[in-house]
Design an enzyme around this catalytic site. Sequence first.
Site, mmCIF file in Angstrom:
data_model
loop_
_atom_site.group_PDB
_atom_site.id
_atom_site.type_symbol
_atom_site.label_atom_id
_atom_site.label_comp_id
_atom_site.label_asym_id
_atom_site.label_seq_id
_atom_site.Cartn_x
_atom_site.Cartn_y
_atom_site.Cartn_z
ATOM 1 N N ARG A 89 29.621 1.794 30.252
ATOM 2 C CA ARG A 89 28.368 1.689 31.010
ATOM 3 C C ARG A 89 27.325 0.984 30.140
ATOM 4 N NH1 ARG A 89 23.732 5.649 31.953
ATOM 5 N NH2 ARG A 89 22.685 4.597 33.663
ATOM 6 N N HIS A 133 17.358 -0.401 33.376
ATOM 7 C CA HIS A 133 17.207 0.663 32.391
ATOM 8 C C HIS A 133 15.908 0.380 31.627
ATOM 9 C CE1 HIS A 133 19.546 3.830 29.913
ATOM 10 N NE2 HIS A 133 18.348 3.753 29.364
HETATM 11 O O1 IFM Z 1 18.309 6.829 24.807
HETATM 12 C C1 IFM Z 1 18.064 7.468 26.014
HETATM 13 C C2 IFM Z 1 18.531 6.623 27.182
HETATM 14 O O2 IFM Z 1 17.963 5.360 27.161
HETATM 15 C C3 IFM Z 1 18.159 7.283 28.478
HETATM 16 N N1 IFM Z 1 18.593 8.654 28.520
HETATM 17 C C4 IFM Z 1 18.324 9.487 27.371
HETATM 18 C C5 IFM Z 1 18.765 8.794 26.099
HETATM 19 C C6 IFM Z 1 18.447 9.698 24.882
HETATM 20 O O3 IFM Z 1 17.087 9.937 24.822
#
Ligand code: IFM
Length: 478
Positions: A89, A133
Amino acid sequence: MTSVQHSSSTPPAPALAFPAGFRWGAATAAYQIEGAAAEDGRGPSIWDTFCRTPGKVLGGDTGDVAVDHYHLFRDDVALMSELGLTAYRFSISWPRVQPSGSGKANEAGLDFYRRLVDALLEAGIEPWPTLYHWDLPQGLEDAGGWPERDTAYRFAEYAGLVHEALGDRVGQWMTVNEPWCAAFLGYASGEHAPGRREGPAALRAAHHLMLGHGLAVQGMRERHPDHRLGAAVNLYAISPASDSAADLDAARRVDGMQNRFFLDPLLRGSYPADVLTDLEELGFDAAVRPGDLAVINQPLDQLGVNYYSRFTVTGEAGTAGQAATSPFASHSPWVGSESVGFVDGGRPVTGMGWEIDESGLHEVLTRLHTDYPPVDLYITENGAGYDEVLNGEDTVHDADRIAYIDAHLRASHEAIAGGVPLRGYFTWSLLDNFEWSWGYSKRFGLVHVDYATQRRVPKDSARWYAGVIRRGGLPDHV
Ligand code: IFM
């Protein structure tokens, strides 16, 4: 790069076997690993701007170079092969594809993802791209960002360009990642880019992220009806600190904003009534136009669950606070419920200060299965961040991370045994990387990266995870 050595003998059958076809993966995101911030026509994103704003990111770190995955992706795919990953992913950088956030595609940017996807396919690893993202093109933020409705339409346009370019070889897609963070850390608490502190704008941002998801899915579904589409949300288990009415209400509020505010529109086509009541004074209703919820509520093939921890919350007066999401947390991201407090639940914590509670993962998965319409579930992120050093050795002995992942896989296995349609697990993260406002100070990778030399060194957890994948499950004990 050093390799993930393991024995080639036939592995013993695991005590806890996962179903055939279960996806074993790892996850990353573009801004956190790619670097090459000014190459091949990439435009600036809100994170480039935020990182350059003094006091926003620990140590003034940026994603300019990150772990140079843009140039080292072939080595990284080789590492994935050694781990035995069956799926990977990653996210696509919007400003690489549309440097200013709209208009025709930058082919040089798309070419990078064509090369990456081809390398993955050659290695027999299924590509799982996420379209957003958190790296919004700065040009769109200059026009108002996610609080502007037009951004949802721009996102759908961008999604269409990527889908058009890669849809012949990628069949699994996630639209947005953790819209809660993008909306509420970005526009309410300001701990994340673009660093705004405007509660009502954050609510509109959340709605437009969901609307963008729905519009994107509509277009993608039409282009390739056979593709599997979904979104990845960050869900928490929530406990009230006590049975007092104030604490129970705090738990309802945090669950409402963190979990149900996203799950309900995505999976049921409505916002939770109690949350709408909490938000009555904030003008949220005006952002939701007739027909929006039907667009958001597209049939989904899969839902991505990002799970890290449990929150224990209180509504008792004088306790207002928040879970540590950033070293610079000062404003509440809990729009409309700013007075809720977060208390120590008495559990061990990771290096992020996040309480470790695998029973919360079981709870979240089971709840999704029982309270919402059926949808295949994937754990699209789960892992633990620590401040680790190599200490001159050729590996990192990250027993804590192994224990964390092991415990969460056991909870996942139990959920599957209870009938939950959990189809895969992606650990966060493949590589150490840029941890947002924490800069490079926290490491989540299975693979250690020396940021000065870009040397990759698999940690003990990498070898352990490779063994789990080879066996297709877990042994009796860690
Ligand atoms: O690094 C992050 C990611 O970008 C999104 N979810 C949580 C991870 C850890 O904080």
